[in-house]
Design a protein around this motif. Structure first.
Motif, mmCIF file in Angstrom:
data_model
loop_
_atom_site.group_PDB
_atom_site.id
_atom_site.type_symbol
_atom_site.label_atom_id
_atom_site.label_comp_id
_atom_site.label_asym_id
_atom_site.label_seq_id
_atom_site.Cartn_x
_atom_site.Cartn_y
_atom_site.Cartn_z
ATOM 1 N N ALA A 427 0.844 -1.083 -0.073
ATOM 2 C CA ALA A 427 -0.051 0.075 -0.092
ATOM 3 C C ALA A 427 0.874 1.245 -0.065
ATOM 4 O O ALA A 427 0.608 2.262 -0.682
ATOM 5 N N ARG A 428 2.150 1.267 0.941
ATOM 6 C CA ARG A 428 2.924 2.247 0.734
ATOM 7 C C ARG A 428 3.465 2.573 -0.410
ATOM 8 O O ARG A 428 3.637 3.632 -1.038
ATOM 9 N N GLU A 434 1.610 7.146 -6.441
ATOM 10 C CA GLU A 434 0.716 8.188 -6.801
ATOM 11 C C GLU A 434 1.441 9.631 -6.313
ATOM 12 O O GLU A 434 1.186 10.632 -7.023
ATOM 13 N N THR A 435 2.313 9.548 -5.453
ATOM 14 C CA THR A 435 3.015 10.769 -4.879
ATOM 15 C C THR A 435 3.915 11.136 -6.038
ATOM 16 O O THR A 435 4.186 12.458 -6.156
ATOM 17 N N LEU A 439 4.549 14.939 -7.552
ATOM 18 C CA LEU A 439 5.785 15.219 -7.691
ATOM 19 C C LEU A 439 6.201 15.974 -8.935
ATOM 20 O O LEU A 439 6.737 17.191 -9.274
ATOM 21 N N MET A 440 5.858 14.996 -10.098
ATOM 22 C CA MET A 440 6.287 15.516 -11.402
ATOM 23 C C MET A 440 5.355 16.582 -11.963
ATOM 24 O O MET A 440 5.794 17.155 -12.894
ATOM 25 N N LEU A 566 11.178 7.553 -2.111
ATOM 26 C CA LEU A 566 10.600 8.943 -2.125
ATOM 27 C C LEU A 566 11.543 9.947 -2.424
ATOM 28 O O LEU A 566 11.354 10.906 -3.424
ATOM 29 N N ALA A 567 12.577 9.744 -1.869
ATOM 30 C CA ALA A 567 13.844 11.012 -2.202
ATOM 31 C C ALA A 567 14.140 10.858 -3.626
ATOM 32 O O ALA A 567 14.443 11.722 -4.415
ATOM 33 N N GLY A 568 14.355 9.689 -4.267
ATOM 34 C CA GLY A 568 14.525 9.438 -5.781
ATOM 35 C C GLY A 568 13.637 10.398 -6.432
ATOM 36 O O GLY A 568 13.700 10.716 -7.601
ATOM 37 N N ASN A 569 12.156 9.997 -5.909
ATOM 38 C CA ASN A 569 11.282 10.609 -7.068
ATOM 39 C C ASN A 569 11.353 12.163 -6.689
ATOM 40 O O ASN A 569 11.101 13.172 -7.809
#
Length: 800
Positions: A427-428, A434-435, A439-440, A566-569
């Protein structure tokens, strides 16, 4: 049929002809009196019985169409006394009971190896000898009636579902004593490795008692060495005097057989008496064999049940058994220790309870639906379910299988395991995906930082986090976003500069780190901080995602992995913002360039051409007033200036990107452009069916320059062809062509091989192509001339 004296004619029915033939070979080798004929089905067997005379029938049980039991019943209809041996690889209490009920003479289970054929040959000869020994129909009928009575009693006992296994054992031992006429019946468990002989159940007199004895002092030692039944009726006269078993027990008559399956010995079944007797008859031995088969399957079933119970209790999966009361009612029958540990519910809490007793209405309804699905499909199913036990809600992966007895589903066996962590992790990951889209879509670093902080808190559960990005002007990592809990812990997030913190160390190395105790780290920024542990993750080379906790060792490997995702995104989003900014700068520069080109075009079209027009007009008046050799030279110079002005104007206006296009018929436009080219004896063939999405006037400009170039370099009689490509078109001629080492240079401004050429024609062609987003290349045509190919052209048509 065989002509051997006293020949025994046997019909062997088995749906596997290779096995039947092999068995026949071994049986005939065991006893030359045996003559074996085979059939591959019950129907073929009945036909053979009608055509020939047989002394005995052997049949497999599991055959397609008609089973061995059904075949036995059919044989008994016409041949009620004919010896019939059920020789099968599928042994069970149910098969044995059905065989007894149908009137089988003997029952033998197929085994591995060739020793079984010696046993089978012995059974055949004994059956047939007994069959032949009965002198009269009345005598045989009497024996048969007696045997049938005992078989029926045996069947009633083994099929009585109200009796437990110990009760069945006691009744069968008593029935065996009565049928065999002896005082004692007993069941023995044997361990050959330790020579342990344990009588676990007795019936009748205590000439043999329950307890442990050394195997070497018992009749059983010879029983387990025998391939079949060991029977003794006058031990003293049959060489048993001096034997330790005879000396210890003094048994004059004894009949016993091994209990085992697949080379596994369980023990023995024995009946004994202190008095001698007449030899055991065939019918008595056949009855003993039926008893032995049932005891064998009973012990094997108990062994497998014990193994299952051991696995049930010690497996890591949570196991449970469900009793199927009816299609809507299900109760928990038992659970193992793993189930108790995982759910927190004890066996006593759940035993006999229904799903409705243990779960919420919605969860119970879903569980019952799955139970009903398993029953309907009559096969195992797997599914994930979310259940609440007590105050704890978890995700479970469950495997459910039906337990079938006599074609009825009596229980459901289930195995389940906790997949909460896996489900939450998935789920995460989905939330992070989706985050990443959010971000993009961000347009500023500030937006990226705010989205990242929110995702770290909401998705990853990192309540106290902040995003720091490197700032050139401040030469440090400046906080752009921070959660409320982070601000509560450390106040306003500091700016990290070179060499003064864990954060800067992570930024420099580019490696994420989970610090279990920041106060033990030499790079701690504030020794008085209430923070005990930190998770610091680099955002590419742009900054860091910093997470803090008042608890030591608060972050694990999963936090690191998900934080890095997350940091990579975030890093990718920041890079996209930079690229977008660069594109916008280029677009603004292009706009300014277009503006300058417009101004230049204005100069060419007005400020330069007006004086040129005046000069050309004055020259015409001068030529009318006087004759001079200079006027012709002046006219040529002015004409040249006019051509150069036209070319420069085309280049200036043609450099603008095309935005408005229309569908253009390439063949029609090619013919129109050809009319504008001085072609002398040159010819054009437009073999195109393509339409092109283009600015019509600029495409005409491109075509006219290509056609003019072909005429100027190919000669007065040059042949030009325009044709389709899969994603564009070409213009080819049969002129001298373009040398391979000059093909890149022909598109450069000012390049020309003619003294009077401007060198702008093909430059204009390339410029027009590029403003449409097309690619132009030059190669050699089929005729050896030049071939210009334009690709990436939008439109429709067919290639040639």
């Amino acid at each position: 049929m065989s002509t051997v004296p006293d020949a025994i004619h046997v019909l062997h029915v088995d749906d596997e002809p290779d096995f039947a033939d092999m068995a026949a070979s071994f049986l005939e080798r065991e006893d030359e009196r045996l003559s074996i004929r085979t059939a591959t089905s019950a129907e073929a067997g009945l036909e053979r019985l009608g055509d020939d005379e047989f002394d005995c029938v052997i049949s497999d049980y599991d055959m397609p169409g008609t089973t061995g039991i059904e075949f036995l019943r059919a044989v008994r209809d016409d041949y009620p006394d004919l010896p019939f041996i059920l020789y099968t690889g599928k042994g069970s209490e149910e098969v044995a009971s059905d065989a007894i009920s149908a009137g089988v003479s003997d029952y033998l289970q197929k085994e591995t190896g060739t020793d079984q054929y010696s046993v089978l040959a012995n059974r055949i000869t004994n059956l047939v000898s007994q069959y032949r020994a009965i002198a009269t129909v009345e005598e045989y009928a009497s024996h048969r009636e007696e045997s049938e009575q005992y078989r029926q009693q045996l069947l009633e006992i083994v099929s009585d579902t109200a009796l437990s296994d110990p009760e069945k054992i006691d009744r069968l031992l008593a029935l065996g004593r009565d049928r065999l006429g002896v005082e004692n019946g007993h069941l023995v468990i044997i361990d050959e490795e330790t020579d342990r002989h344990e009588v676990v159940r007795i019936s009748g007199s205590e000439i043999v008692r329950e307890g442990v004895t050394d195997l070497s002092t018992t009749y059983c030692r010879k029983t387990i060495q025998s391939d079949g039944i060991l029977d003794v009726y006058r031990a003293g006269d049959q060489g048993w005097e001096g034997d330790p078993a005879y000396e210890a027990f003094g048994l004059e008559c004894y009949i016993g057989g091994k209990l085992g399956m697949d080379d596994r010995l369980f023990g023995t079944l024995c009946f004994a008496g202190e008095c001698s007797r007449e030899p055991f008859t065939h019918n008595e031995k056949a009855f003993f064999e039926l008893l032995r088969q049932w005891f064998t399957h009973m012990l094997d079933r108990r062994r497998r049940l014990n193994q299952a119970e051991t696995i049930f209790e010690h497996t890591q999966d949570a196991l449970f058994l469900i009793d199927v009361v009816d299609e809507r009612t299900f109760t928990l029958q038992s659970v193992n220790r793993a189930y108790e540990e995982l759910t927190g519910a004890t066996a006593a809490d759940v035993q006999g309870r229904t799903p409705q007793d243990l779960l919420s209405d919605d969860q119970a309804a879903n569980v019952v639906t799955k139970y009903q699905e398993c029953i309907e499909k009559r096969e195992p199913i797997e599914y994930d379910e979310r259940l609440t036990f007590g105050e704890t809600t978890k995700w479970w992966h469950t495997r459910l299988a039906p337990v079938i007895e006599d074609d009825n589903i009596v229980q459901l066996a289930g195995a389940t395991r906790d997949i909460t962590s896996q489900t939450e992790r998935e789920a995460r990951l989905q939330a992070l995906n989706e985050t990443s889209q959010e971000l993009m879509a961000a347009s500023t670093p500030q937006q990226v930082a705010e989205i990242g902080v929110g995702a770290a808190r909401e998705v990853l559960g990192l309540e106290a986090n902040a995003v720091h990005l490197y700032d050139d002007e401040r030469d440090g990592l400046v906080a752009l976003a921070q959660t409320a809990l982070s601000e509560e812990l450390v106040g306003e997030a500091p700016t990290f500069t070179e060499g003064d913190s864990i954060a800067w160390r992570v930024y420099e190395t580019g490696e994420a780190v989970a610090v279990d105790s920041v106060h033990d780290d030499p790079n701690i920024l504030n020794p008085d901080s209430p923070v005990e542990s930190e998770l610091c993750i680099p955002i590419g080379d742009r900054g860091i995602l910093l997470n803090a906790s008042e608890e030591p060792e608060a972050f694990d490997t999963q936090d690191v992995v998900l934080g890095e995702l997350l940091a990579g995104n975030m890093a990718a989003a920041l890079e996209q913002i930079d690229r977008t900014a660069q594109v916008r700068i280029r677009e603004r520069n292009l706009e300014r360039q277009n503006e300058r080109l417009d101004e230049f075009a204005g100069v060419l079209s007005h400020d330069l051409r007006n004086p040129l027009s005046v000069a050309q007009g004055r020259l015409e008046l001068l030529a009318e007033e006087c004759t001079s050799d200079h006027t012709e030279a002046i006219d040529r110079a002015l004409t040249r200036i006019d051509e150069l002005t036209q070319t420069l104007l085309q280049l200036a206006r043609g450099s603008k990107r095309v935005h408005d296009t229309e569908t253009v018929d390439l063949a029609e436009l090619s013919e129109t452009c050809w009319q504008n080219v001085e072609s002398s004896d040159a010819s054009l063939r437009a073999d195109v069916e393509r339409t092109v999405e283009a600015d019509r006037s600029r495409l005409a400009q491109l075509l006219e320059n290509l056609l003019r170039n072909a005429v100027e370099h190919g000669g007065d009689d040059v042949e030009i062809r325009i044709g389709d490509l899969s994603d564009g078109f070409f213009v080819a001629d049969d002129g001298p062509g373009v040398p391979a080492d000059e093909r890149d240079a022909v598109f450069e401004w000012g390049y020309s091989t003619r003294k009077d050429g401007t060198g702008f024609g093909l430059s204009i062609v390339k410029t027009v192509a590029e403003t449409h987003g097309w690619t132009i290349t030059v190669t050699e045509s089929a005729e050896g001339g030049a071939r210009f190919e334009l690709t990436g052209v939008s439109g429709s048509g067919t290639s040639t």
